[in-house]
Design a protein around this motif. Structure first.
Motif, PDB file in Angstrom:
ATOM      1  N   ARG A 189      55.631  32.399  52.852  1.00 15.30           N
ATOM      2  CA  ARG A 189      54.636  32.789  51.847  1.00 15.30           C
ATOM      3  C   ARG A 189      54.859  34.209  51.371  1.00 15.30           C
ATOM      4  O   ARG A 189      55.186  35.095  52.160  1.00 15.30           O
ATOM      5  N   GLY A 190      54.636  34.408  50.080  1.00 15.33           N
ATOM      6  CA  GLY A 190      54.624  35.749  49.517  1.00 15.33           C
ATOM      7  C   GLY A 190      55.978  36.251  49.071  1.00 15.33           C
ATOM      8  O   GLY A 190      56.889  35.479  48.766  1.00 15.33           O
ATOM      9  N   VAL A 191      56.103  37.555  49.063  1.00 16.23           N
ATOM     10  CA  VAL A 191      57.281  38.224  48.521  1.00 16.23           C
ATOM     11  C   VAL A 191      58.437  38.193  49.506  1.00 16.23           C
ATOM     12  O   VAL A 191      58.283  38.549  50.676  1.00 16.23           O
ATOM     13  N   GLY A 250      47.278  31.397  44.591  1.00 16.96           N
ATOM     14  CA  GLY A 250      47.663  31.934  45.890  1.00 16.96           C
ATOM     15  C   GLY A 250      49.073  32.492  45.894  1.00 16.96           C
ATOM     16  O   GLY A 250      49.751  32.569  44.865  1.00 16.96           O
ATOM     17  N   GLU A 251      49.498  32.888  47.074  1.00 18.66           N
ATOM     18  CA  GLU A 251      50.850  33.419  47.253  1.00 18.66           C
ATOM     19  C   GLU A 251      51.881  32.335  46.982  1.00 18.66           C
ATOM     20  O   GLU A 251      51.656  31.162  47.263  1.00 18.66           O
ATOM     21  N   LYS A 252      53.021  32.751  46.475  1.00 20.70           N
ATOM     22  CA  LYS A 252      54.114  31.814  46.238  1.00 20.70           C
ATOM     23  C   LYS A 252      54.629  31.302  47.579  1.00 20.70           C
ATOM     24  O   LYS A 252      54.742  32.050  48.545  1.00 20.70           O
ATOM     25  N   ARG A 261      54.136  35.278  58.064  1.00 22.55           N
ATOM     26  CA  ARG A 261      54.117  34.599  56.760  1.00 22.55           C
ATOM     27  C   ARG A 261      55.038  33.390  56.723  1.00 22.55           C
ATOM     28  O   ARG A 261      55.310  32.835  55.660  1.00 22.55           O
ATOM     29  N   PHE A 304      61.345  37.593  55.861  1.00 18.73           N
ATOM     30  CA  PHE A 304      59.894  37.446  55.767  1.00 18.73           C
ATOM     31  C   PHE A 304      59.289  37.875  57.099  1.00 18.73           C
ATOM     32  O   PHE A 304      59.861  37.582  58.152  1.00 18.73           O
ATOM     33  N   GLU A 325      61.623  39.651  51.175  1.00 21.52           N
ATOM     34  CA  GLU A 325      62.008  41.030  51.448  1.00 21.52           C
ATOM     35  C   GLU A 325      63.490  41.128  51.771  1.00 21.52           C
ATOM     36  O   GLU A 325      64.058  40.248  52.398  1.00 21.52           O
TER      37      GLU A 325
END
Length: 131
Positions: free
Chosen positions: A20-22, A2-4, A52, A48, A24
């Motif tokens: 969650r995720g990238v 899954g997402e980091k 998320r 983010f 920014e």
């Protein structure tokens, strides 16, 4: 896989978050709002999208104070730790020092904003090599 998950929180642990995720727009900022919000001459941030981000601690969402026409500064009402800024866009900017792993390379600031407010005695490096 899954997402980091990027986790962190305040000094006392009442306010916790999972993003969650990238990450920014990791950056440093020396504007007067950031200086006063953190008590430091420069703050290090990462953003983010609000959808998320989850507030996972026993304190729930952080307390906020409206700092501009588009954003509110977030902090722990129990210990006073600065958490970040919750923008109207729905973007949440989190202070990198509040992450459980602030040394994670994906959180490394890429640029510096409001350099004109940075004290002349302070040098701020970024992952892109800017100062």
């Amino acid at each position: 896989m899954g997402e980091k998950i990027h986790a962190g929180g305040c000094l006392c642990g009442a306010i916790r978050f999972e993003a969650r995720g990238v990450a920014e727009r990791p950056h440093t900022c020396s504007c007067r709002f950031c200086q006063r919000h953190t008590g430091a001459p420069t703050a290090a941030w990462v953003e983010f999208p609000a959808e998320r981000l989850a507030w996972t601690g026993s304190g729930g969402r952080p307390a906020t104070w409206r700092s501009s026409a588009y954003s509110s500064r977030a902090f722990c009402p129990a210990c006073g730790s600065s958490i970040g800024a919750i923008d109207d866009e729905p973007v949440v900017a989190l202070l990198i020092g509040g992450f459980d792993d602030p040394a994670d390379p994906v959180l490394a600031p890429q640029y510096h904003s409001f350099e004109d407010c940075r004290p002349g005695w302070l040098r701020v490096g970024t992952a892109s090599g800017e100062e």
